[in-house]
Motif scaffolding. Structure first.
Motif, short mmCIF file in Angstrom:
data_model
loop_
_atom_site.label_atom_id
_atom_site.label_comp_id
_atom_site.label_asym_id
_atom_site.label_seq_id
_atom_site.Cartn_x
_atom_site.Cartn_y
_atom_site.Cartn_z
N ALA A 1 32.60 66.46 15.79
CA ALA A 1 33.37 65.14 16.18
C ALA A 1 32.23 64.38 17.05
CB ALA A 1 34.58 65.17 16.81
N ALA A 2 31.81 65.01 17.98
CA ALA A 2 30.64 64.41 18.94
C ALA A 2 29.58 63.76 18.10
CB ALA A 2 30.25 65.41 19.90
N GLN A 3 29.04 64.60 17.10
CA GLN A 3 27.75 64.33 16.42
C GLN A 3 27.97 63.08 15.74
OE1 GLN A 3 26.96 67.85 14.18
NE2 GLN A 3 25.86 68.88 16.07
N GLU A 4 29.44 63.01 14.85
CA GLU A 4 29.76 61.99 14.13
C GLU A 4 29.94 60.64 14.81
OE1 GLU A 4 29.80 62.01 10.84
OE2 GLU A 4 28.87 64.01 10.54
N LEU A 5 30.42 61.13 15.97
CA LEU A 5 30.84 59.47 16.76
C LEU A 5 29.89 58.97 17.62
CD1 LEU A 5 34.64 60.58 17.31
CD2 LEU A 5 33.83 59.03 15.61
N ALA A 6 28.73 59.88 17.93
CA ALA A 6 27.89 59.42 18.62
C ALA A 6 27.24 58.12 18.53
CB ALA A 6 26.65 60.50 18.97
N GLN A 7 26.90 57.71 16.91
CA GLN A 7 26.37 56.63 16.50
C GLN A 7 27.29 55.34 17.06
OE1 GLN A 7 26.36 56.36 12.26
NE2 GLN A 7 28.06 57.65 12.09
N TYR A 8 28.41 55.45 17.29
CA TYR A 8 29.36 54.33 17.76
C TYR A 8 29.49 54.47 19.23
CZ TYR A 8 30.50 54.89 13.03
OH TYR A 8 30.48 54.81 11.37
N GLY A 9 28.76 55.33 19.79
CA GLY A 9 28.86 55.22 21.61
C GLY A 9 30.00 55.85 21.90
N ILE A 10 30.59 56.98 21.14
CA ILE A 10 31.72 57.66 21.38
C ILE A 10 31.60 58.89 22.00
CG2 ILE A 10 34.01 58.38 20.81
CD1 ILE A 10 34.16 55.93 18.85
N THR A 11 31.92 59.46 23.14
CA THR A 11 31.57 60.80 23.44
C THR A 11 33.07 61.38 23.29
OG1 THR A 11 32.23 60.23 25.72
CG2 THR A 11 29.96 59.87 25.27
N VAL A 12 32.91 62.71 23.09
CA VAL A 12 33.93 63.61 22.74
C VAL A 12 33.70 64.63 23.86
CG1 VAL A 12 35.06 65.36 21.27
CG2 VAL A 12 33.70 62.99 20.32
N ASN A 13 34.96 65.24 24.40
CA ASN A 13 35.05 66.21 25.52
C ASN A 13 36.18 67.10 25.13
OD1 ASN A 13 32.69 65.48 27.28
ND2 ASN A 13 34.02 63.68 27.66
N SER A 14 36.27 68.08 25.59
CA SER A 14 37.40 69.11 25.22
C SER A 14 37.39 70.15 26.43
CB SER A 14 37.28 70.02 24.01
OG SER A 14 36.30 70.84 24.27
N TYR A 15 38.62 70.81 26.70
CA TYR A 15 38.91 71.77 27.76
C TYR A 15 39.56 72.77 27.37
CZ TYR A 15 40.86 73.77 32.11
OH TYR A 15 41.24 74.67 32.78
N CYS A 16 39.17 73.97 27.18
CA CYS A 16 39.21 75.06 26.81
C CYS A 16 39.31 76.31 27.95
CB CYS A 16 38.39 75.85 25.82
SG CYS A 16 38.13 74.76 24.22
N PRO A 17 40.67 76.28 28.37
CA PRO A 17 40.81 77.49 29.64
C PRO A 17 40.77 78.79 29.27
CG PRO A 17 42.99 76.85 28.51
CD PRO A 17 41.82 75.73 28.04
N GLY A 18 40.43 79.52 30.01
CA GLY A 18 40.31 81.17 29.82
C GLY A 18 41.61 81.94 29.80
#
Length: 47
Positions: free
Chosen positions: A13-30
């Motif tokens: 998602a980050a790679q696909e949306l980067a061209q539109y200036g959109i960043t993608v973050n996620s949180y994966c707890p332990g």
């Protein structure tokens, strides 16, 4: 596997949306210390 699936999805998602200036973050707890993990640890250690 589930955490890797989320990580992989977020990377794509980050790679696909980067061209539109959109960043993608996620949180994966332990893991959490529960009685289930106590049983798993005992079986893992062989005790």
């Amino acid at each position: 596997m589930t955490k890797y699936a989320v990580r992989g999805l977020m990377q794509v998602a980050a790679q696909e949306l980067a061209q539109y200036g959109i960043t993608v973050n996620s949180y994966c707890p332990g893991t959490f210390g529960t009685s289930m993990w106590d049983v798993i640890d005992k079986k893992w250690d062989g005790t």
